[in-house]
Design a protein around this motif. Sequence first.
Motif, PDB file in Angstrom:
ATOM      1  N   LEU A  31      27.018 -11.972 -28.722  1.00  0.00           N
ATOM      2  CA  LEU A  31      26.347 -12.304 -27.461  1.00  0.00           C
ATOM      3  C   LEU A  31      25.673 -11.073 -26.861  1.00  0.00           C
ATOM      4  O   LEU A  31      24.509 -11.109 -26.469  1.00  0.00           O
ATOM      5  CB  LEU A  31      27.352 -12.855 -26.448  1.00  0.00           C
ATOM      6  CG  LEU A  31      27.633 -14.343 -26.527  1.00  0.00           C
ATOM      7  CD1 LEU A  31      28.787 -14.700 -25.619  1.00  0.00           C
ATOM      8  CD2 LEU A  31      26.390 -15.127 -26.119  1.00  0.00           C
ATOM      9  N   PHE A  32      26.421  -9.957 -26.814  1.00  0.00           N
ATOM     10  CA  PHE A  32      25.856  -8.737 -26.231  1.00  0.00           C
ATOM     11  C   PHE A  32      24.665  -8.246 -27.043  1.00  0.00           C
ATOM     12  O   PHE A  32      23.637  -7.844 -26.496  1.00  0.00           O
ATOM     13  CB  PHE A  32      26.921  -7.648 -26.139  1.00  0.00           C
ATOM     14  CG  PHE A  32      27.885  -7.866 -25.017  1.00  0.00           C
ATOM     15  CD1 PHE A  32      27.436  -8.300 -23.776  1.00  0.00           C
ATOM     16  CD2 PHE A  32      29.241  -7.638 -25.181  1.00  0.00           C
ATOM     17  CE1 PHE A  32      28.314  -8.509 -22.734  1.00  0.00           C
ATOM     18  CE2 PHE A  32      30.126  -7.840 -24.141  1.00  0.00           C
ATOM     19  CZ  PHE A  32      29.668  -8.281 -22.922  1.00  0.00           C
ATOM     20  N   MET A  33      24.800  -8.283 -28.378  1.00  0.00           N
ATOM     21  CA  MET A  33      23.706  -7.807 -29.224  1.00  0.00           C
ATOM     22  C   MET A  33      22.473  -8.682 -29.080  1.00  0.00           C
ATOM     23  O   MET A  33      21.344  -8.179 -29.044  1.00  0.00           O
ATOM     24  CB  MET A  33      24.138  -7.794 -30.687  1.00  0.00           C
ATOM     25  CG  MET A  33      24.953  -6.577 -31.032  1.00  0.00           C
ATOM     26  SD  MET A  33      25.562  -6.736 -32.711  1.00  0.00           S
ATOM     27  CE  MET A  33      26.919  -5.572 -32.628  1.00  0.00           C
ATOM     28  N   ALA A  34      22.700  -9.994 -29.008  1.00  0.00           N
ATOM     29  CA  ALA A  34      21.564 -10.907 -28.852  1.00  0.00           C
ATOM     30  C   ALA A  34      20.845 -10.606 -27.541  1.00  0.00           C
ATOM     31  O   ALA A  34      19.616 -10.512 -27.491  1.00  0.00           O
ATOM     32  CB  ALA A  34      22.037 -12.361 -28.884  1.00  0.00           C
ATOM     33  N   LEU A  35      21.631 -10.416 -26.463  1.00  0.00           N
ATOM     34  CA  LEU A  35      21.024 -10.087 -25.170  1.00  0.00           C
ATOM     35  C   LEU A  35      20.249  -8.783 -25.266  1.00  0.00           C
ATOM     36  O   LEU A  35      19.146  -8.658 -24.741  1.00  0.00           O
ATOM     37  CB  LEU A  35      22.108  -9.956 -24.094  1.00  0.00           C
ATOM     38  CG  LEU A  35      22.648 -11.254 -23.523  1.00  0.00           C
ATOM     39  CD1 LEU A  35      23.667 -10.954 -22.453  1.00  0.00           C
ATOM     40  CD2 LEU A  35      21.520 -12.097 -22.937  1.00  0.00           C
ATOM     41  N   TYR A  36      20.848  -7.811 -25.953  1.00  0.00           N
ATOM     42  CA  TYR A  36      20.172  -6.529 -26.077  1.00  0.00           C
ATOM     43  C   TYR A  36      18.852  -6.676 -26.816  1.00  0.00           C
ATOM     44  O   TYR A  36      17.813  -6.148 -26.410  1.00  0.00           O
ATOM     45  CB  TYR A  36      21.066  -5.506 -26.785  1.00  0.00           C
ATOM     46  CG  TYR A  36      20.299  -4.267 -27.130  1.00  0.00           C
ATOM     47  CD1 TYR A  36      19.904  -3.406 -26.124  1.00  0.00           C
ATOM     48  CD2 TYR A  36      19.908  -3.998 -28.433  1.00  0.00           C
ATOM     49  CE1 TYR A  36      19.149  -2.292 -26.414  1.00  0.00           C
ATOM     50  CE2 TYR A  36      19.158  -2.892 -28.731  1.00  0.00           C
ATOM     51  CZ  TYR A  36      18.773  -2.036 -27.718  1.00  0.00           C
ATOM     52  OH  TYR A  36      18.009  -0.952 -27.998  1.00  0.00           O
ATOM     53  N   LYS A  37      18.891  -7.425 -27.930  1.00  0.00           N
ATOM     54  CA  LYS A  37      17.698  -7.555 -28.762  1.00  0.00           C
ATOM     55  C   LYS A  37      16.540  -8.250 -28.046  1.00  0.00           C
ATOM     56  O   LYS A  37      15.371  -7.897 -28.224  1.00  0.00           O
ATOM     57  CB  LYS A  37      18.043  -8.338 -30.026  1.00  0.00           C
ATOM     58  CG  LYS A  37      18.057  -7.447 -31.268  1.00  0.00           C
ATOM     59  CD  LYS A  37      18.096  -8.245 -32.531  1.00  0.00           C
ATOM     60  CE  LYS A  37      16.730  -8.783 -32.870  1.00  0.00           C
ATOM     61  NZ  LYS A  37      15.689  -7.761 -32.982  1.00  0.00           N
ATOM     62  N   ILE A  38      16.875  -9.249 -27.212  1.00  0.00           N
ATOM     63  CA  ILE A  38      15.817  -9.972 -26.493  1.00  0.00           C
ATOM     64  C   ILE A  38      14.928  -9.001 -25.735  1.00  0.00           C
ATOM     65  O   ILE A  38      13.706  -9.028 -25.842  1.00  0.00           O
ATOM     66  CB  ILE A  38      16.435 -10.989 -25.512  1.00  0.00           C
ATOM     67  CG1 ILE A  38      17.028 -12.150 -26.280  1.00  0.00           C
ATOM     68  CG2 ILE A  38      15.409 -11.482 -24.515  1.00  0.00           C
ATOM     69  CD1 ILE A  38      17.837 -13.091 -25.431  1.00  0.00           C
ATOM     70  N   GLY A  39      15.585  -8.128 -24.992  1.00  0.00           N
ATOM     71  CA  GLY A  39      14.809  -7.185 -24.204  1.00  0.00           C
ATOM     72  C   GLY A  39      14.050  -6.187 -25.051  1.00  0.00           C
ATOM     73  O   GLY A  39      12.883  -5.891 -24.781  1.00  0.00           O
ATOM     74  N   SER A  40      14.711  -5.664 -26.107  1.00  0.00           N
ATOM     75  CA  SER A  40      14.028  -4.610 -26.860  1.00  0.00           C
ATOM     76  C   SER A  40      12.899  -5.190 -27.714  1.00  0.00           C
ATOM     77  O   SER A  40      11.909  -4.515 -27.971  1.00  0.00           O
ATOM     78  CB  SER A  40      15.029  -3.810 -27.701  1.00  0.00           C
ATOM     79  OG  SER A  40      15.585  -4.628 -28.688  1.00  0.00           O
ATOM     80  N   ASP A  41      13.031  -6.459 -28.123  1.00  0.00           N
ATOM     81  CA  ASP A  41      11.924  -7.084 -28.863  1.00  0.00           C
ATOM     82  C   ASP A  41      10.687  -7.241 -27.991  1.00  0.00           C
ATOM     83  O   ASP A  41       9.555  -7.110 -28.454  1.00  0.00           O
ATOM     84  CB  ASP A  41      12.332  -8.481 -29.363  1.00  0.00           C
ATOM     85  CG  ASP A  41      13.217  -8.410 -30.585  1.00  0.00           C
ATOM     86  OD1 ASP A  41      13.322  -7.316 -31.164  1.00  0.00           O
ATOM     87  OD2 ASP A  41      13.803  -9.433 -30.956  1.00  0.00           O
ATOM     88  N   LEU A  42      10.929  -7.548 -26.710  1.00  0.00           N
ATOM     89  CA  LEU A  42       9.796  -7.900 -25.855  1.00  0.00           C
ATOM     90  C   LEU A  42       9.165  -6.702 -25.167  1.00  0.00           C
ATOM     91  O   LEU A  42       8.106  -6.819 -24.561  1.00  0.00           O
ATOM     92  CB  LEU A  42      10.244  -8.903 -24.781  1.00  0.00           C
ATOM     93  CG  LEU A  42      10.626 -10.290 -25.269  1.00  0.00           C
ATOM     94  CD1 LEU A  42      11.248 -11.078 -24.131  1.00  0.00           C
ATOM     95  CD2 LEU A  42       9.417 -11.029 -25.805  1.00  0.00           C
ATOM     96  N   GLN A  43       9.808  -5.519 -25.252  1.00  0.00           N
ATOM     97  CA  GLN A  43       9.364  -4.470 -24.342  1.00  0.00           C
ATOM     98  C   GLN A  43       8.014  -3.834 -24.671  1.00  0.00           C
ATOM     99  O   GLN A  43       7.364  -3.298 -23.794  1.00  0.00           O
ATOM    100  CB  GLN A  43      10.456  -3.415 -24.156  1.00  0.00           C
ATOM    101  CG  GLN A  43      10.707  -2.529 -25.339  1.00  0.00           C
ATOM    102  CD  GLN A  43      11.966  -1.697 -25.110  1.00  0.00           C
ATOM    103  OE1 GLN A  43      12.660  -1.844 -24.119  1.00  0.00           O
ATOM    104  NE2 GLN A  43      12.274  -0.833 -26.039  1.00  0.00           N
ATOM    105  N   ASN A  44       7.569  -3.927 -25.921  1.00  0.00           N
ATOM    106  CA  ASN A  44       6.269  -3.343 -26.264  1.00  0.00           C
ATOM    107  C   ASN A  44       5.319  -4.417 -26.786  1.00  0.00           C
ATOM    108  O   ASN A  44       5.185  -4.615 -27.995  1.00  0.00           O
ATOM    109  CB  ASN A  44       6.455  -2.236 -27.310  1.00  0.00           C
ATOM    110  CG  ASN A  44       7.204  -1.060 -26.747  1.00  0.00           C
ATOM    111  OD1 ASN A  44       6.964  -0.647 -25.615  1.00  0.00           O
ATOM    112  ND2 ASN A  44       8.138  -0.531 -27.509  1.00  0.00           N
ATOM    113  N   PRO A  45       4.599  -5.103 -25.900  1.00  0.00           N
ATOM    114  CA  PRO A  45       3.821  -6.277 -26.318  1.00  0.00           C
ATOM    115  C   PRO A  45       2.625  -5.959 -27.206  1.00  0.00           C
ATOM    116  O   PRO A  45       2.025  -6.884 -27.753  1.00  0.00           O
ATOM    117  CB  PRO A  45       3.378  -6.902 -24.993  1.00  0.00           C
ATOM    118  CG  PRO A  45       3.608  -5.889 -23.950  1.00  0.00           C
ATOM    119  CD  PRO A  45       4.582  -4.889 -24.458  1.00  0.00           C
TER     120      PRO A  45
END
Lengths: 293, 293, 293, 293, 293
Positions: free
Chosen positions: E238-252
């Motif tokens: 759960l924590f990793m998934a939450l982390y990945k969501i943000g880092s995937d989206l941060q550089n559009p």
Amino acid sequence: MIVNAKRGLRFILQDSFKPLSILFIWDMLVVICYRYYQISWFGQSELPIALIGSVLVLFMNFRNNTAYNRWWEARSHWGLITNNCRSFSRQCTTILKGHPDLTRAIAGYAYVLAYHLRGKDALLNSNVKRVLPIHIQNYIKGLRNQPNGVLFQIGLMVTQEVDKKHIDGAVHAQIDRILSDIANAQGALERIKNTPLSIQFSTLPYFLTEITCVILPFSMVETLGWFTPLGSALVGFLFMALYKIGSDLQNPFDDSPHALPMLTMTRSLEIDLLEQIGDPTGSPIAPVNGIQW
Amino acid sequence: MIVNAKRGLRFILQDSFKPLSILFIWDMLVVICYRYYQISWFGQSELPIALIGSVLVLFMNFRNNTAYNRWWEARSHWGLITNNCRSFSRQCTTILKGHPDLTRAIAGYAYVLAYHLRGKDALLNSNVKRVLPIHIQNYIKGLRNQPNGVLFQIGLMVTQEVDKKHIDGAVHAQIDRILSDIANAQGALERIKNTPLSIQFSTLPYFLTEITCVILPFSMVETLGWFTPLGSALVGFLFMALYKIGSDLQNPFDDSPHALPMLTMTRSLEIDLLEQIGDPTGSPIAPVNGIQW
Amino acid sequence: MIVNAKRGLRFILQDSFKPLSILFIWDMLVVICYRYYQISWFGQSELPIALIGSVLVLFMNFRNNTAYNRWWEARSHWGLITNNCRSFSRQCTTILKGHPDLTRAIAGYAYVLAYHLRGKDALLNSNVKRVLPIHIQNYIKGLRNQPNGVLFQIGLMVTQEVDKKHIDGAVHAQIDRILSDIANAQGALERIKNTPLSIQFSTLPYFLTEITCVILPFSMVETLGWFTPLGSALVGFLFMALYKIGSDLQNPFDDSPHALPMLTMTRSLEIDLLEQIGDPTGSPIAPVNGIQW
Amino acid sequence: MIVNAKRGLRFILQDSFKPLSILFIWDMLVVICYRYYQISWFGQSELPIALIGSVLVLFMNFRNNTAYNRWWEARSHWGLITNNCRSFSRQCTTILKGHPDLTRAIAGYAYVLAYHLRGKDALLNSNVKRVLPIHIQNYIKGLRNQPNGVLFQIGLMVTQEVDKKHIDGAVHAQIDRILSDIANAQGALERIKNTPLSIQFSTLPYFLTEITCVILPFSMVETLGWFTPLGSALVGFLFMALYKIGSDLQNPFDDSPHALPMLTMTRSLEIDLLEQIGDPTGSPIAPVNGIQW
Amino acid sequence: MIVNAKRGLRFILQDSFKPLSILFIWDMLVVICYRYYQISWFGQSELPIALIGSVLVLFMNFRNNTAYNRWWEARSHWGLITNNCRSFSRQCTTILKGHPDLTRAIAGYAYVLAYHLRGKDALLNSNVKRVLPIHIQNYIKGLRNQPNGVLFQIGLMVTQEVDKKHIDGAVHAQIDRILSDIANAQGALERIKNTPLSIQFSTLPYFLTEITCVILPFSMVETLGWFTPLGSALVGFLFMALYKIGSDLQNPFDDSPHALPMLTMTRSLEIDLLEQIGDPTGSPIAPVNGIQW
């Protein structure tokens, strides 16, 4: 603005080192008193620390949200300054059939605004002296709001040019609209600078974080024993990190590494503008130790 | 607006002192009844206080968010007044080739609006008398909405000037756009003033905070014993602080230290405007005891 | 809109009285069954009530946020109607050199829109009959969208006036822009009216609140015993209050005390407009029992 | 869009019936294994289900917020289509002195856009055939972006009309501004359609909800025993309801009952437009079984 | 951008596989030490893991919110590029009576901007070479900001055309407004590119997630025993998934599968534009393995 991720993490850890050390010593004192000197009332495992913690976290999250939005709003309005200065410069060459002094004036305007927001006298600065036309430099001497004075002079120059070249009123109106848009963006930046984050969001979180860290070990010493400093430090670090996020972001125009890199951005804008009229430009400003200023 | 951080913290603590004292006495009463008089049903440690607490906190956070957004929206719209008054004044000198009375009129408009929002008669005020042209002062006498009347007169003056100097219709339209933008910002400020925060967000939180503080000691006395007042005061202080944040911010045009510093801001604007036409201006207003008014 | 805080709290308590009474009786039944008739499986203290509660609260908070934003969006767009009607009226006198019928027509437009949003036939209303020019009243008879028809007629009148007085095209365009802004604000108000809050936010919360209140006493009866009704009522009241906030705010154009006070606001606007052309106006509408309608 | 509240609740319950039944059977299996076959490791009451639950709920709340904002953004931009089409039609009659074909063309544009967003060929549709002028129908045959083609043709017609009737450039510019506003709203609708909700928000929540529901009974069976299915179903229903809210709202242009009622809205707009030029109009579309399409 | 839901889930699971495996091995080590080697202080079930977890989740939720808003803001501003390029092209044909080179130039502008945002030299690219007029290609050679240079040249071409064809100033102003709107959108995209997500939101979450995952098994091993890896993996995922969501989206604007599909979007725009002037166009770009680039 910190642009190097590793450096950024080091920053955060460095800043947290001192308060965490103090917290650690305090935790040890509590454990020693409880375990070694057997002061039993030091163990208060029933303190509603989970409730206090979640209240504090929700409050801090809201505070950080507000601080971040301020920062991003400041960045966005500076972006509007950039965009409209470029549009104005395009209009000078196309609609006004070329007027390099106006392009220099608008590049100078951006520098004057940047120094104004940092609370410095723009006229002492070499960048301003280099690009801003002399008659505007003379005009703004002693003015309370120097960028506003520059904008006023630019408006005058545009009107004179329009009259001289018999430019159509409608396109004159369009240029004036851009000046009003710049005035709006400047006003928004001044608003953010002059209205500090509400006192409730700047001082209360610090006070509450400190109190919470002080009572943390009392609530853990009974169950965690000698591991208390570990658990307390973990939770304490989380709270401190949350606190720091908001306080780093709350003043976007400071001279701090977390503030907007106004000099870097203004130089970029200057290059975009002066390249078009063939003037010599300063060179782009590289980050220093992973930080843009 | 409080601009001195230390003063601000002192404010918060002072305001919390009385209710915290009452809470403390109440807590002591509960402990004494439970421990000394052994009224066993005073200990209700199974009351779902964590659930109640988190519900209350989430609700208060939402309420505070709303109150803060109102405050910031008011500040932003006042910023638009400032920006557009400056742009209007620039247009008077550039497009209309100078018309100092219009600049004085728009500086007066800002004062009239500020007093109108604080619910006072602008015409009694020395600032207004000093800068607002006499014929406008006469016109707005007895009007229900005085700033609207000033704006109306300014519109008339602009049209007369445009006709007299044969200004192009397109740039006239651009000046009129600025007046409409000012009207929009004024309307937004009136909207915030006339629409108090929904009753659910202004009275319910107070009521709920009080109830929660009353039952707090019952839920702690069994496990915390004589430390109950400490735990209860901590949690109670958090709730009260959260409550106060929202109630301080909910009326941005009041005469309170937490309201918008409209006089300070209007004076700044006056100086920016009158400096350009060479009129004498009032001096900037310094904060009094860390508070801008 | 409720403008009197004390009255507002009374409202909330009154509305909660009946459901709270029912909940109280239900709680008592559960306690009696468990304690008196010793039905042991009535005590289910391990039901994950804290988890259910926090899920419900987070969902409701989000719902209330959405409902409040709808309400405030409606208020803001009505504010735009007000501002633009005032600007239009200013333009009629300044740019169009005076045309009282247009000012009356725009004042009438606001009334027609207000009745349209409340789902009533504007032509039956005395306010509309008093201010709206007769030929527009005739035109909108039987139209599906009456305010749109009024705006259309105003556009025609403006064009005729512009042609007659040889007004410059650019300032005509500026007046037309205001009419388009009014059309945008009207469209936004109709959008909010015609798009009810998503079914998931209007019916689901009620259903979930009821279920939660029903199982509340089962989760408490084992530990709280005869105090179950107290704890259950407290939590139940919180949930009900949260539920009511959202449902009160979700329809801002209803005839309810929580809706936008459209008549009060329209009358204020009418006075601002008609004062300028010297027409007799209605008197401001005072709140009735602390409620503006 | 579901406009009947009771029907809406029934919808939600129906959709939840199948997954809840499966969950119920799974819960029973777990209880039977634990209680009847005494497989003791089926009871894992220490699984951090509260932590997992609150993580999931916060994530889902954020996801639903995002999905709802998409939906409301789509609705708002469709509202802008409506408003600007009305303003354009007003301008055709007032500024362009009447041109019924342009009003028909803009009414047809709205239909073409609606079918385009639902991924259908607009030219096959009777509404489009009825209102859109023939020469535009011919032009858009085979175009990839049909509404864009219609807007292009309308721009051409406006320019021809302006040239023929010697309309002033400034009011022509104002009409062109409305066309650009329509183009902006169309672009925003296409953006929402072509950019599905991030994969992290559309698939991950489903996966996590399923996993959580699978482990729910293990965490409850020890303490709740035969009541496990009840507790598990309650929590499971909450999670499923939260999941469904977001997935229902994520595609606002689908043919689903939760999508925007584009046909109903376009017909309303058509009536508003064609009534003004005296054309026959279709009749308003009534909801079918409480659902607008 | 991933447009295929199933593929997207597979992506998330693949990315999580390695860290989850490491976490699993770590969990097993802890359990073995505690159970097999009986290192009793490995069991620290009283660590406030629920508090730490909820703090982390709230922080991550806020971070993800911010990252998503950046992404969506970037998408919206690219949308504005699309809309305004279309409007500009419409104006070229209608107001300027046709000028295919301007339409080609604006199509080329979109490509130049896309490559500029990805940090590549636009002039090396076949798309740019194909559509951008040669004289503009020559002009932007060596410029620091190539899209800005293209826009500048387009402004010049428009002014020459206006002068040659004696176009009215007001409609010229309207075309210039569109160019300024494009400049604003470009500036906003550059702002998002040049201002990375605050260091506090990009590095701190990773660090905190790692620490939390490391201490997770210690807090569970006492109560869950050999099931520790299961519980720990669930929470850790759960924590990793939450982390990945943000880092995937941060550089559009990156070249990653989660970034904006700028080539696909620019090609669509090119087709819309060039179809209108009868030029040959590239074919639409289909997703590759469920990913748009």
